[in-house]
Design a protein around this motif. Structure first.
Motif, PDB file in Angstrom:
ATOM      1  N   ASN A 131      -6.485  27.706 -32.566  1.00  0.00           N
ATOM      2  CA  ASN A 131      -7.702  28.485 -32.798  1.00  0.00           C
ATOM      3  C   ASN A 131      -8.479  27.844 -33.959  1.00  0.00           C
ATOM      4  N   VAL A 132      -9.126  26.746 -33.633  1.00  0.00           N
ATOM      5  CA  VAL A 132      -9.829  25.941 -34.630  1.00  0.00           C
ATOM      6  C   VAL A 132     -10.957  26.728 -35.288  1.00  0.00           C
ATOM      7  N   ALA A 133     -11.700  27.503 -34.527  1.00  0.00           N
ATOM      8  CA  ALA A 133     -12.822  28.256 -35.099  1.00  0.00           C
ATOM      9  C   ALA A 133     -12.331  29.233 -36.166  1.00  0.00           C
ATOM     10  N   SER A 134     -11.255  29.946 -35.893  1.00  0.00           N
ATOM     11  CA  SER A 134     -10.710  30.884 -36.870  1.00  0.00           C
ATOM     12  C   SER A 134     -10.197  30.137 -38.102  1.00  0.00           C
ATOM     13  N   ALA A 135      -9.534  29.017 -37.891  1.00  0.00           N
ATOM     14  CA  ALA A 135      -9.037  28.211 -39.011  1.00  0.00           C
ATOM     15  C   ALA A 135     -10.186  27.719 -39.885  1.00  0.00           C
ATOM     16  N   MET A 136     -11.294  27.356 -39.258  1.00  0.00           N
ATOM     17  CA  MET A 136     -12.444  26.882 -40.031  1.00  0.00           C
ATOM     18  C   MET A 136     -13.047  28.010 -40.878  1.00  0.00           C
ATOM     19  N   VAL A 137     -13.016  29.235 -40.365  1.00  0.00           N
ATOM     20  CA  VAL A 137     -13.470  30.383 -41.161  1.00  0.00           C
ATOM     21  C   VAL A 137     -12.532  30.585 -42.345  1.00  0.00           C
ATOM     22  N   ALA A 138     -11.218  30.542 -42.098  1.00  0.00           N
ATOM     23  CA  ALA A 138     -10.257  30.706 -43.190  1.00  0.00           C
ATOM     24  C   ALA A 138     -10.440  29.608 -44.233  1.00  0.00           C
ATOM     25  N   ARG A 139     -10.619  28.390 -43.772  1.00  0.00           N
ATOM     26  CA  ARG A 139     -10.843  27.276 -44.707  1.00  0.00           C
ATOM     27  C   ARG A 139     -12.098  27.521 -45.536  1.00  0.00           C
ATOM     28  N   ALA A 140     -13.189  27.940 -44.884  1.00  0.00           N
ATOM     29  CA  ALA A 140     -14.444  28.217 -45.594  1.00  0.00           C
ATOM     30  C   ALA A 140     -14.291  29.373 -46.574  1.00  0.00           C
ATOM     31  N   GLY A 141     -13.345  30.283 -46.287  1.00  0.00           N
ATOM     32  CA  GLY A 141     -13.101  31.420 -47.167  1.00  0.00           C
ATOM     33  C   GLY A 141     -12.182  31.125 -48.331  1.00  0.00           C
ATOM     34  N   GLY A 142     -11.814  29.856 -48.505  1.00  0.00           N
ATOM     35  CA  GLY A 142     -10.972  29.482 -49.637  1.00  0.00           C
ATOM     36  C   GLY A 142      -9.486  29.649 -49.395  1.00  0.00           C
ATOM     37  N   PHE A 143      -9.090  29.831 -48.146  1.00  0.00           N
ATOM     38  CA  PHE A 143      -7.670  29.959 -47.827  1.00  0.00           C
ATOM     39  C   PHE A 143      -7.016  28.581 -47.811  1.00  0.00           C
ATOM     40  N   ARG A 144      -5.740  28.550 -48.217  1.00  0.00           N
ATOM     41  CA  ARG A 144      -4.936  27.321 -48.216  1.00  0.00           C
ATOM     42  C   ARG A 144      -3.999  27.392 -47.018  1.00  0.00           C
ATOM     43  N   ASN A 145      -3.983  26.338 -46.221  1.00  0.00           N
ATOM     44  CA  ASN A 145      -3.117  26.256 -45.052  1.00  0.00           C
ATOM     45  C   ASN A 145      -1.653  26.321 -45.488  1.00  0.00           C
ATOM     46  N   THR A 146      -0.891  27.232 -44.871  1.00  0.00           N
ATOM     47  CA  THR A 146       0.540  27.372 -45.163  1.00  0.00           C
ATOM     48  C   THR A 146       1.387  27.233 -43.897  1.00  0.00           C
ATOM     49  N   THR A 147       0.816  26.681 -42.854  1.00  0.00           N
ATOM     50  CA  THR A 147       1.494  26.575 -41.568  1.00  0.00           C
ATOM     51  C   THR A 147       2.745  25.715 -41.670  1.00  0.00           C
ATOM     52  N   THR A 148       3.825  26.200 -41.060  1.00  0.00           N
ATOM     53  CA  THR A 148       5.058  25.421 -40.925  1.00  0.00           C
ATOM     54  C   THR A 148       5.448  25.439 -39.451  1.00  0.00           C
TER      55      THR A 148
END
Length: 188
Positions: A131-148
């Motif tokens: 879900n690239v679109a949702s990830a891009m929103v999270a990234r724009a919101g200052g979220f740090r990727n924590t995916t494992t």
């Protein structure tokens, strides 16, 4: 609980939003990436707006806002914050995507959570892998990727699906933007 940003009003989704919710939730992306019922109907929308949203606000288990450009205006999408894990979820109607409305709404909800909800140190986000679109929103919101490799999200049928995850503290981490490279590469 109404939140306002430069361009948006986040207020309570109401029964008058049934047609819009039902229309937006028939988007094929919802079938692929969200846990909303499928196929989605006006009956589902009515239950969401008249039963789930008010009940969840009353218990504090999930706080859901309508995304609008003006008070009483048409629904553009929704954003919610689940009490357990302070986890955000959001969607926007197809014709409103690309406007950065969701990132703006996400920032407002995070700021509100940090200011108003006791013991909120981080806000989390999860989505189906891909879900690239949702990830891009999270990234724009200052979220740090924590995916494992072990990150999952619940599927529509209750099974666990491969997922992506991120978190944001009161102040976005210095490496937040770079942390998305493994999932998003150089996506704008």
């Amino acid at each position: 609980m109404v939140l306002r940003t430069a361009r948006l009003v986040l207020d309570l989704p109401v029964e008058g939003d049934v047609v819009r919710v039902a229309e937006y939730c028939t988007d094929p992306l919802f079938e692929q990436f969200l846990t909303t019922p499928w196929p989605y109907t006006e009956t589902h929308a009515r239950g969401f707006l008249t039963e789930h949203v008010p009940s969840a606000w009353q218990t504090g288990s999930e706080l859901t806002w309508a995304i609008r450009t003006e008070s009483g205006g048409p629904l553009l999408g929704v954003i919610s914050l689940r009490a357990d894990g302070r986890e955000v979820g959001f969607w926007l109607g197809a014709e409103h995507r690309g406007s950065a409305y969701t990132a703006e709404a996400l920032a407002a909800v995070c700021e509100w959570a940090f200011a108003e909800l006791p013991r909120t140190e981080t806000v989390t986000w999860r989505a189906n892998a891909g879900n690239v679109a949702s990830a891009m929103v999270a990234r724009a919101g200052g979220f740090r990727n924590t995916t494992t490799a072990a990150t999952t999200v619940p599927g529509r049928d209750g099974t666990d699906l491969e997922g992506w995850s991120a978190e944001r503290g009161r102040i976005p981490a210095a490496n937040a933007l770079e942390s998305w490279a493994p999932l998003l590469g150089g996506a704008a």
